[in-house]
Each structure stands twice: as structure tokens, then as C-alpha cells.
Design a protein around this motif. Structure first.
Motif, short mmCIF file in Angstrom:
data_model
loop_
_atom_site.label_atom_id
_atom_site.label_comp_id
_atom_site.label_asym_id
_atom_site.label_seq_id
_atom_site.Cartn_x
_atom_site.Cartn_y
_atom_site.Cartn_z
N LYS A 64 30.70 82.23 27.94
CA LYS A 64 30.09 80.95 28.34
C LYS A 64 28.58 80.97 28.17
CE LYS A 64 34.08 79.35 29.55
NZ LYS A 64 34.77 78.38 28.68
N HIS A 65 28.07 81.90 27.37
CA HIS A 65 26.64 82.00 27.06
C HIS A 65 25.81 82.15 28.32
CE1 HIS A 65 27.73 80.96 22.96
NE2 HIS A 65 28.38 79.92 23.42
N ALA A 104 21.48 77.25 26.39
CA ALA A 104 22.48 78.31 26.27
C ALA A 104 21.83 79.67 26.03
CB ALA A 104 23.45 77.98 25.14
N GLY A 105 22.48 80.69 26.58
CA GLY A 105 22.08 82.06 26.29
C GLY A 105 21.03 82.60 27.26
N GLU A 118 25.56 90.13 24.50
CA GLU A 118 25.37 88.78 23.97
C GLU A 118 25.25 88.83 22.44
OE1 GLU A 118 22.55 85.01 25.05
OE2 GLU A 118 21.52 86.84 24.42
N ASP A 129 27.82 86.99 19.83
CA ASP A 129 27.21 85.93 19.03
C ASP A 129 27.29 86.24 17.54
OD1 ASP A 129 26.64 84.51 21.25
OD2 ASP A 129 24.50 84.98 21.32
#
Length: 1002
Positions: A427-428, A471-472, A504, A508
């Protein structure tokens, strides 16, 4: 080779404890033969049976387990297929077993099947399109293929028959499935050959048959006793046939009914798929395989007799479960005429309203059992939810119970931590999953847990509340740097981001699952480290940590998933890996309490047997839908039918229900839905003509645990703070709150409790209004074009800046922004027309005015104030994106905002707005829909409404200047509705308990 010999087959009465009776009879035979116990080989269904028999030997042999050493018989688990255990170590077979290829590991098999699935889909390009399969779906599909192969190989089914299973008119559709099943018929054998391995079920059955052939030609030395098996695996049935004819071999069957009449026995035929649901169906099929007549079966221990006077009850249960064709006997059975105490002796029934109350009552039964010295109790149920509820209820007594099915590893601390980390990355690192991860007890990021948790709370309050950040981890850092009051904590967030960043990056960049898993575990260990222990110590300790570590190591070594995988797909796949992994704690459980599955309870007898979850769909279970073949197709292949599983469950039920003391239980509702009692219970009560005696006391005890000592009347809160502590300065909207819900204002202004924004707050109507106000204010206040296309473009540019924090959210982009575009065009066009009749004096302007003769100040912020060019009167305008107050509510004083703003304007309270009389109070309902905007002027008597609002304000201020005036909670619920502080006021408790006849509002 064994010469033709009479088979030696015995049975133990269901009313007897199987393990104790088996040991007692075995000891008598060993003593009579003059041989040591170490010369006896016992073949039992599963490893739990081995443990039960060891305990039975300790009970039967004086001095055993104390100072006296005891050599027990050799015990081997010949597991039924339901146990999913490999059986018989190769050492027991000698060279024959050693020549077999090893069994392929479960993880290795699923990983290779998934590769086969992917390869087949790319090569075949047939009508069955698997392109949309996610890795998690592929893993599940691989598991169903593995189960299909195990079933086919266990039953000895011929894969070649698959093509002839369906009629010709359906062959085309079945052909699509057959093309897919080429994975197991054509591709998989080649994969196994390359691996140099065998399917587990095929190897198990081969080993059993090799052992049977070996023993048939070369009987083993010493006594061989196969006990407790029903022969559900064909290879096991063949082995039992050989054992029964060994010179010193014996087979002991659990609960064979030697008294059932010939007519009823004749209609039971499992091989012909007739009456397979009968408890004796599996045993009859086994006898036929062994070529043994029921008349040849003898009691194992004729000296033993059932205790507890349960003979009558056992006869009732056996007769109640007779085949339908043989129920004519019921009319003359005479159970209806017999007294309840005769036929139900030792049996009671708990019928609870819900499964939670059923679990609480069962926990009371088990708690009662341990009050009696040496008394044991066992809950027997296939319902895993009920078992978890019972464990939770026992925990309130400080009792931990041994559950044979174990605990799901995915629910352990280690399992939840790893899954939360995977979900947060998927879900970032959005606020909700990130906060759930950081609040987990393992999360510490190298610090002491206490200070770290304090920091997480500040992160929650100051950074994560409100609309979702970009996001992120980078978006999180940008939000943190802009957050007021969080400046000193940014360094800690940088360290946390440094820990999380590799994971992450891995998800990604869509790396292979094996690489993502390694990054996942590396980051998890770094996040779990604290000031005392490294992360690997925290994560992998205990039974659950060890089991999960072993599983994930096997996945890394044996089942690499090729190809890229994203965050969502990885999180789902990781959960799929952990599903089915269970952990059984090895210590710390109560020695006299157990939770057993029906199969395991077959050979285990406690003093109190509790048969829980006796509802259709639970016991017996709902039929499991085969994803590949229907019932008729399975019958043609001689695969086990669902009816056979019901028959096995019926046999296990009968064995457990024959105990001296039995408590049956069921819930009338499960998950809010009504239930139907088990067919077995229905038949028993129908034949008896009376219900099983109810054990209401356990339900009463359970209810008493949660009942208050005395009913407590919750009064509505009525705080009366000191006058000097009461607010002396309020806005016009806060005045409205003081009228509608004084307690809310007390909580905010006196107690200083501010309402927090929601985590990952979805854009709501209030937020939409705030953003619209901001955009329109800036458009009118800042220099730049206000008319034509240039004006529209400027307003849209301002709107993009105002909506920037939420514009990335799909709901805003899809619904709000198109409406704002329509609003922008209307607003610019309307300004050009309105400028001809009105002059805009101020937008978003503040006003403040002390009340005459009172220590109180009123302030306000008006959205817009115009002046009519015709007469110079002021127009107070309020932008509304939601509901507009009605004229009746304004006149009644429940919506005083605009009238009070008019009072402030006429007193010169607004900065840079000249004195003037207010001529109109206007609401602009701006929705962006159809119509885009509506102008509403609900107030007809402006002068009178303003004066009444001012007079009402004076009375309100005077009332709350009185120390005896209380700040009541929501006194006019029909006007106010929900309040932000209702939970603090415990409104539902006192409002629901209030006598409706005591009179109106609080």
C-alpha cells in the motif's frame, strides 16, 4: 511365505476407552505368550495415537514413569490420508524402501507446479486463458493440482480414464479441462523424473505395499498389532489384510458393530456407493478388502465391560444411525417408553444462542473438570472457529489448553508482523497499514520499545492524520517536514525510512519473488531489532518463529518464483505461503485438558467428552467442492466421495459419544445466521421421542461471568465548571454548538480536547467545502484576471493548488475535480454579471465584538460581504457545499451564524467593511451538479431575525455565566444529531437506559 491362515481380527467396544483397552488386552497376551513388550510392533493411525498409547502404558504398568524403566513396544504411525503424514520410515523396509526415490517436498512441489502452470499457459495457448492469474492464485491452483494427484494415486485411479468421464455432448468443454490437466498427466511425470523424486502419496502407498509383500513372504519376528485404523487408504487396507494373517499378527478395529442385524448390515455397501454415510460403512469395506466375515471378528478383551451405565445410550445412538432402509425397527425399539434417565444416562446437551455463548459454556465445563483431581476433559470438534473461541474463553481463567490442530502461524506475532510489513509495502506505506506495522509489539527500529512507541504516537497525531500523503516513503517524509511540532522527530523518521527503503525498492522495481522475500526478511529483522536483542532473535524465537523461519528458508531454497512481482501480488503470495502452516506449542498447556479433531479423538478418551459444533455444515462438514470433477465423475474414477467422509465422521462421532460422560453442544446461530442441528442429533432425539437433557447450568455460569454485580444506572453528564474556567470568547459557529450540544463545547474549550483528523481521511463534504472556500477566496483576493477565459484558467490553476493534497485520490479526481471545473466557469461568468448590481467589499474577512455589559467576545469569519449598488445595503453571503439551513431553523435560533454575522456587520465589527444596514442574508449552495449553484435567501424578516439572534445570544451568554448552568450532552438530539464528543459523554449508555416516560430531553 504365509500359508493360508485364519485372520485374527478383533474389535474394541465404543463404550470402552480404546487406548486403555488396547493396552490391557495387549499386556494380557504378552504375559500369556511370555514375551517382552519390546518384541511387539504396534501400527497405529497417527502420531497422536502413539502419544495416547504411551500414556496408557504408563497408567497400566505399576511403577512405570517413576524409578522403574520401561521399554515400550515399537510404534509406527500408519497415517490415514487425512493426517497428511508420511508413514513408515525407510529403515523399516530395508533395501526395498531405500531403492525408492525420495518424496518431493511440499514447497518444492508447489513451486515446480507453478512453473509448469506458467509454462503450459505460454505454450498451449488454448481456450483456457490463465493470463490473469496472480502468483497467489497460481499457488492456490498448484495446491489443488497436488491434492488431485494425491487423491488419484491414493485411490489407484487411472489418469487415462479422465478422457472418458463425460458424455460425448459435453466432451468439448471437458476437453478444455483435460488440456489443462496435461500438467499432471504429461508434464509432471517428466518433472518428477528430472527431480529424481516421487509424489508423497505414491511413495507412501508404494512403501506400504512393499511392506505388505515383504511381510507376506517373510513374516517379521515378534507380535505385530495394527490397531485403530479404518483402512480408508487402500494400501493401508491391504497391509492390514496381511497383518491379520501373520503368525503373530492381529488387527484391532475401533468400534465395529458386531450386534447390528443382518438386514441392516447387508444394505451397507461402501464399494457400491450405498449408505456410505453409515458409521460402519468404512469398516465393512475394510473387512471386505481383508476377506474377513463380521462373524470372525472377536472382542479384544472379553473381561472388559463399559462403565458408567452407558449401554442403553450407546444402543440408542447405534439404532438412531441405522441405514434408512432399516429404520422400520424404530417402531418396535421401545425407546419412547423408556425413562429419560435410562437412555441418556451420562449425556447432556448445551444449546446456546450463539457460538460465543457456546464456547463460554464449554469453557465452564472444562474449568469444572479440573476442579476434580485427575479428571480429564476433551473438546472434540471439527469447527476451528469454535476451538479458537473456547481457547479464548479458557484464557480468562488463566488456563492454556492443548489444541491438537495447533495455532495458525499467520496469527502468531511473527506471522502478523511479517504480513503487516508486506501489506504496508503493497500500500506504499499509507498511514493505516504503516501505523498498524509500527504499533506491532515487535517494531522498535533498534530502540527501546517505550520511547519508540511514544514517537509513533507523535507521528500518528502530527503527520499521519488527515488526507493521505503522497505515495511512498518520500511522500511521508515531505508531509513530516511540513508538519508543525514534528521538527525534532524528523531524524527518527529518516532512520526508519532508511530501514524500510530496501523493501520499498524491491517491490517497486518488480523483482523476482525470491529477491523480494530476501529484502522483506532483511528489513523485518532490522525493524524488529531493539536495544537488547537483534532482529533475528526477536523474530525467529519460539515455536511459531522457528516454524515460519524454516518454511521461508525452504521457499528461498526450493521454490523460487521466476518473473517480476509487484507489491500487491507479493503480499497476497506471502499470505498464501503462510496459510495452512500451524504450530503446536510444546509446553505450558494444561495437562488434563485437550481440544481434539474427530480423527484424533478416535483412540483418545477423556473423563468428560464434549462434542462441540453439532450443526449441519460443521459436524458433519459441508461438502468440499472439487474444482475439477463432480460427484459422478469421482465415482467413475473410484475416488472417495463426500458421503464416505460423512460416514467416517459418523463413526468418529459415535466413538466419542459412547464415553461414560458426554456433553453435546451446538449454537442456534452462527455468525448471525440460524443453524440446523446435526443429522445425528436429530435422529437420536427423534428415535428417543424426547430431547437430550439440557445442561442449562453451564450457560448460566457463563452468563454470570459477564453479569454485573448490580445494575448501574448511567446518568447523563452535566459538568458545571467554575465560571472563570468557562469560555469568554466564541465564534458564531461555536455559539451554535453551545446551543445544540453544550457538552461538546465544554470538552473542547474547558477540557482542551481537540478532535483529531481521521487516519487516511477520505475526502468528505467538509473537506470539499474547505478547499472550495480556499480557492474562491484566493481568486477574489489575489491580483489577476477575473473575467473571461483568462479568469477561468486562473481560477482552475488556483484550484489545482488548493486541491493538490487530495487530487491524487481517485474519488477526488473522478468526482470532485470535474465539478470544480464547472463551478469555476460558472463563478467567473457570475462575477461578471453580479458586478453590475453588487460590489464585493470583503472575502473571508474576520470580525470581533465584545458583548455590551458582559465579559464575552463574539467573533466570526464571513465568506463574503457584498454591497448592493442600488441602496448601499450589505449582503452577507455564506458558501455551502452541503445542506442549507431552512427558514424555520433560522427563525427558531438553531442556525444563528448568518444573523450574528449581520449583527457584527451592522456594529462595524468587520475589518475594512464600512458600517451599513444588512439587507439580505444569503446562502450560495454550490454543488457543481445540476444546477451548479443555487442562491437561497431563507430569511424574509432580516431586521427581526438579526435582532432576535442578538437577543438570544445575550440570554445564552447570561445563562452560562451562571455557575449552576450545566453543559448538557446533546440535549436536542433531533436538532443536532451526532456529536464529535458523544463517545466521551457515553451517550449511548445513558440515552438507551433512560426511561422514555421520565420526560423528554435531558
Amino acid at each position: 511365505m504365509i500359508r493360508a491362515a485364519a485372520p485374527k481380527v478383533f474389535t474394541i467396544d465404543p463404550a470402552l476407552p480404546f487406548a486403555d483397552a488396547l493396552v490391557r488386552g495387549l499386556m494380557a497376551r504378552v504375559e500369556a505368550a511370555g514375551i517382552p513388550l519390546s518384541d511387539v510392533t504396534l501400527l497405529v493411525p497417527n502420531r497422536r495415537s502413539q502419544r495416547a498409547l504411551r500414556e496408557a502404558f504408563l497408567r497400566m504398568l505399576p511403577g512405570a514413569g517413576g524409578d522403574r524403566a520401561l521399554v515400550l513396544p515399537v510404534m509406527r504411525a500408519v497415517g490415514d490420508v487425512e493426517d497428511e503424514e508420511l508413514i513408515l520410515s525407510p529403515a523399516g523396509l530395508g533395501a526395498e524402501a531405500g531403492a525408492l526415490p525420495p518424496a518431493i517436498g511440499d514447497i518444492r512441489r508447489l513451486g515446480l507446479l507453478l512453473e509448469c502452470l506458467t509454462r503450459w499457459q505460454k505454450e498451449a495457448r488454448r481456450a483456457l486463458d490463465l493470463g490473469a492469474l496472480s502468483p497467489a492464485q497460481g499457488w492456490r491452483l498448484a495446491r489443488t493440482l497436488a491434492r488431485l494427484m494425491d487423491e488419484m494415486e491414493t485411490a489407484g485411479a487411472d489418469f487415462a480414464k479422465l478422457k472418458d468421464l463425460v458424455p460425448e455432448e459435453f466432451a468439448k468443454h471437458w476437453g478444455i479441462t483435460l488440456e489443462f490437466l496435461e500438467i499432471v498427466t504429461r508434464i509432471w511425470p517428466a518433472v518428477l523424473a528430472e527431480e529424481g523424486a516421487m509424489n508423497p502419496a505414491a511413495r507412501r502407498d508404494t512403501m506400504i505395499r512393499q511392506l505388505a509383500a515383504l511381510w507376506a513372504d517373510h513374516p517379521p519376528k515378534g507380535m505385530v498389532v495394527a490397531a485403530g485404523s479404518t483402512g480408508s487408504v487402500p494400501a493401508t487396507a491391504e497391509l492390514l489384510k496381511v497383518v491379520s494373517r501373520l503368525p503373530e499378527g492381529m488387527v484391532v478395529l475401533p468400534g465395529l458393530d458386531t450386534e447390528i442385524d443382518a438386514d441392516a448390515w447387508a444394505v451397507i455397501d461402501a464399494k457400491a456407493h450405498r449408505n456410505q454415510t453409515h458409521p460402519q460403512a468404512m469398516l465393512k469395506a475394510l473387512l471386505e478388502t481383508m476377506q474377513v466375515s463380521r462373524d470372525e471378528v472377536e472382542p479384544w478383551d472379553e473381561s472388559a465391560a463399559p462403565d458408567g451405565g452407558s449401554d442403553g445410550r450407546l444402543s440408542l445412538i447405534i439404532d438412531a444411525l441405522r441405514p434408512a432402509e432399516a429404520t422400520g425397527y424404530w417402531q418396535s425399539a421401545g425407546y419412547r417408553e423408556r425413562a429419560e434417565v435410562d437412555i441418556f444416562v451420562g449425556m447432556e446437551m448445551i444449546e446456546a444462542p450463539t457460538e460465543r455463548e457456546e464456547a463460554a459454556a464449554i469453557a465452564c465445563v472444562m474449568r469444572e473438570a479440573i476442579e476434580t483431581p485427575e479428571c480429564t476433559a476433551a473438546l472434540v470438534t471439527p469447527d476451528r472457529a469454535l476451538a479458537r473461541y473456547v481457547k479464548a474463553e479458557l484464557a480468562r481463567f488463566g488456563v492454556k489448553v492443548d489444541d491438537s490442530a495447533g495455532d495458525p502461524a499467520i496469527l502468531s506475532l511473527t506471522g502478523r508482523f511479517l504480513l503487516l510489513l508486506a501489506e504496508a509495502a503493497a500500500k506504499h506505506f499509507a498511514p493505516v497499514p504503516l501505523l498498524a506495522l509500527l504499533q506491532h509489539p515487535f517494531a522498535a527500529a533498534g530502540e527501546a520499545r517505550g520511547p519508540f512507541l511514544d514517537w509513533v504516537r507523535r507521528l500518528d497525531r502530527l503527520v499521519l492524520r488527515g488526507p493521505r500523503p503522497a505515495a511512498g516513503l518520500a511522500g511521508l517524509m515531505d508531509r513530516a517536514k511540513a508538519a508543525k511540532g514534528f521538527e525534532k522527530d524528523v531524524k527518527r523518521l529518516e532512520r526508519l525510512i532508511h530501514i524500510l527503503k530496501p523493501f520499498e525498492d524491491a517491490v517497486d522495481e518488480d523483482k523476482a519473488a525470491g529477491l523480494v522475500l530476501k529484502a522483506h526478511l532483511t528489513v523485518a529483522e532490522a525493524l524488529a531489532a531493539n536495544d537488547h536483542d537483534t532482529g533475528d532473535v526477536v523474530l525467529w524465537r519460539g515455536e511459531a518463529g522457528n516454524a515460519i523461519a524454516a518454511l521461508l528458508a525452504e521457499i528461498i531454497d526450493e521454490a523460487p518464483i521466476a518473473g517480476p512481482i509487484g507489491g500487491d501480488a507479493y503480499a497476497a503470495l506471502f499470505a498464501e505461503w503462510l496459510i495452512g502452516l500451524v504450530v503446536r506449542p510444546v509446553w505450558g498447556r494444561h495437562p488434563r485438558l485437550m481440544i481434539l479433531g474427530p480423527l484424533e479423538a478416535r483412540l483418545i478418551r477423556a473423563d468428560v467428552m464434549i462434542l462441540g459444533g453439532l450443526n449441519e455444515g460443521s459436524w458433519p462438514r459441508e461438502p468440499v467442492r472439487d474444482p475439477w470433477m463432480n460427484g459422478e465423475m469421482r465415482r467413475k474414477l473410484d475416488l472417495p466421495s463426500e458421503d464416505r467422509k460423512v460416514g467416517q465422521a459418523a463413526h468418529d462421532f459415535l466413538m466419542a459419544a459412547a464415553a461414560p460422560r458426554v456433553i453435546l453442544s451446538r449454537a442456534l446461530k452462527v455468525a448471525g445466521s440460524p443453524t440446523v442441528q446435526s443429522r445425528w442429533l436429530f435422529r437420536i432425539e427423534a428415535l428417543a421421542g424426547k430431547p437430550v437433557p439440557r445442561a442449562h447450568r453451564y450457560l448460566d455460569w457463563a452468563a454470570a461471568l459477564d453479569a454485573p454485580v448490580a445494575p448501574v444506572r448511567i446518568e447523563a453528564p452535566a459538568p458545571k465548571p467554575a465560571v472563570e474556567a468557562r469560555p469568554k470568547r466564541l465564534s458564531v459557529t461555536q455559539v451554535e454548538t453551545l446551543m445544540r450540544d453544550p457538552y461538546s463545547l465544554y470538552a473542547r474549550k474547558v477540557l482542551g480536547l481537540e478532535v483529531l483528523d481521521a487516519l487516511d481521511e477520505p475526502p468528505n463534504a467538509a473537506k470539499k467545502g474547505t478547499l472550495l472556500h480556499d480557492a474562491l477566496e484566493r481568486f477574489l483576493a489575489e491580483p489577476g484576471p477575473r473575467v473571461g477565459e483568462a479568469g477561468v484558467e486562473r481560477l482552475l490553476a488556483i484550484g489545482r493548488e488548493s486541491f493538490a493534497p487530495v487530487l491524487s485520490q481517485p474519488g477526488v479526481y473522478a468526482f470532485w475535480w470535474p465539478r470544480f471545473e464547472r463551478i469555476a466557469r460558472w463563478f467567473v461568468e457570475n462575477e461578471a454579471v453580479r458586478a453590475e448590481t453588487h460590489e464585493t467589499l470583503a472575502v473571508e474577512v474576520w470580525a470581533e465584538r465584545p458583548l455590551p455589559g458582559r465579559d464575552f467576545t463574539l467573533f466570526a469569519k464571513a465568506d463574503r460581504i457584498d454591497r448592493k449598488r442600488e441602496d448601499g445595503s450589505l449582503v452577507i453571503i455564506d458558501y455551502k457545499t452541503g445542506n442549507v439551513p431552512t427558514a424555520k431553523r433560522i427563525e427558531a435560533g438553531f442556525a444563528p451564524q448568518l444573523p450574528l454575522e449581520g449583527w457584527l456587520a451592522e456594529a462595524g465589527g468587520f475589518k475594512d467593511v464600512p458600517l451599513g444596514q444588512v439587507g439580505d442574508l444569503v446562502f450560495w449552495h454550490i454543488s457543481g451538479g445540476d444546477p451548479i449553484q443555487e442562491e437561497k435567501s431563507p430569511v424574509k424578516d432580516v431586521r427581526g431575525t438579526i435582532d432576535a439572534a442578538a437577543e438570544g445570544l445575550m440570554r445564552l451568554v447570561d445563562a452560562f455565566a451562571n455557575p449552576d448552568t450545566a453543559y448538557l450532552s446533546n440535549p436536542r438530539a433531533h436538532e443536532h444529531g451526532y456529536g464529535d464528543y458523544d463517545h466521551l459523554a457515553r451517550l449511548k449508555e445513558w440515552r438507551d437506559a433512560r426511561d422514555p416516560f421520565e420526560g423528554g430531553e435531558a
